[in-house]
Enzyme design. Sequence first.
Site, PDB file in Angstrom:
ATOM      1  N   HIS A 115       1.159   1.325  -9.944  1.00  0.00           N
ATOM      2  CA  HIS A 115       1.875   1.972  -8.830  1.00  0.00           C
ATOM      3  C   HIS A 115       3.381   1.748  -8.949  1.00  0.00           C
ATOM      4  CE1 HIS A 115      -0.977   3.721  -6.021  1.00  0.00           C
ATOM      5  NE2 HIS A 115      -1.728   2.630  -5.997  1.00  0.00           N
ATOM      6  N   GLY A 156      -5.696  -4.247  -2.166  1.00  0.00           N
ATOM      7  CA  GLY A 156      -4.422  -4.289  -2.861  1.00  0.00           C
ATOM      8  C   GLY A 156      -3.499  -3.202  -2.338  1.00  0.00           C
ATOM      9  N   CYS A 177      -8.209   4.129  -4.090  1.00  0.00           N
ATOM     10  CA  CYS A 177      -6.791   3.878  -3.846  1.00  0.00           C
ATOM     11  C   CYS A 177      -6.483   4.265  -2.408  1.00  0.00           C
ATOM     12  CB  CYS A 177      -5.948   4.703  -4.815  1.00  0.00           C
ATOM     13  SG  CYS A 177      -4.180   4.496  -4.577  1.00  0.00           S
ATOM     14  N   HIS A 229      -3.952  -2.071 -11.402  1.00  0.00           N
ATOM     15  CA  HIS A 229      -3.841  -0.851 -10.589  1.00  0.00           C
ATOM     16  C   HIS A 229      -2.528  -0.869  -9.793  1.00  0.00           C
ATOM     17  CE1 HIS A 229      -5.799   2.179  -7.677  1.00  0.00           C
ATOM     18  NE2 HIS A 229      -4.726   1.777  -7.025  1.00  0.00           N
ATOM     19  N   GLU A 230      -2.204  -2.028  -9.184  1.00  0.00           N
ATOM     20  CA  GLU A 230      -0.986  -2.106  -8.363  1.00  0.00           C
ATOM     21  C   GLU A 230       0.276  -2.096  -9.220  1.00  0.00           C
ATOM     22  OE1 GLU A 230      -1.636  -1.455  -5.471  1.00  0.00           O
ATOM     23  OE2 GLU A 230      -3.707  -2.134  -5.351  1.00  0.00           O
ATOM     24  N   GLN A 232       3.648   2.591  -2.044  1.00  0.00           N
ATOM     25  CA  GLN A 232       2.649   3.241  -1.182  1.00  0.00           C
ATOM     26  C   GLN A 232       3.080   3.286   0.275  1.00  0.00           C
ATOM     27  OE1 GLN A 232      -0.793   0.837  -2.978  1.00  0.00           O
ATOM     28  NE2 GLN A 232      -1.765   2.757  -2.426  1.00  0.00           N
TER      29      GLN A 232
HETATM   30 NI    NI Z   1      -3.715   2.413  -5.305  1.00  0.00          NI
END
Ligand code: NI
Length: 179
Positions: free
Chosen positions: A139, A45, A93, A135-136, A50
Amino acid sequence: MIREIRLWPDPVLRRRALPVEAVDAPVRALVNDMFETMYAAPGVGLAAPQIGALQRVLVLDTRPRQPEVQPVAMINPRIVATEGGLSVYREGCLSIPGEAEEVERPAITTVEFLDVDGQLQRLRCQGLLATAAQHEIDHLDGRLYVDYLPMLQRLSMRRRAKRRKQERAGPEQGTSIAL
Ligand code: NI
């Protein structure tokens, strides 16, 4: 194009990403870059912040663990339902290499998003896909999985992350300016 993955504690990882207003060619190019960057890492992912893009875009491909699940790009994703209690998964991550910790999240989550054609989609995510989607999406709100850990643990991880970043920056910079 493979893009540089920003490493914690890069401040861009703490910013809130903005909604995509139109799913156009630049957005599709961003999605392509994100898949390429994620596969090269490798990871299951990746969220746009990021790679330094503050847009609400993420990509997922959990096939290494879930062969039946298709890769998916989500634009402006939104969790519309959770069910099934909590599940614990040992998360890593790409922005925090070398670390992994157990995090508890809702086991099943339904996400609404735009696909790369701008069509509204709804996907019920289970298992690793549910964990990865949450999780994404975190972000996109400037949140990292370390935020769910006890403060002292987070601080020592942060120290290690900074040290790793410095070590990485050192030799690489040296090589690029070598004669
Ligand atoms: Ni991550």
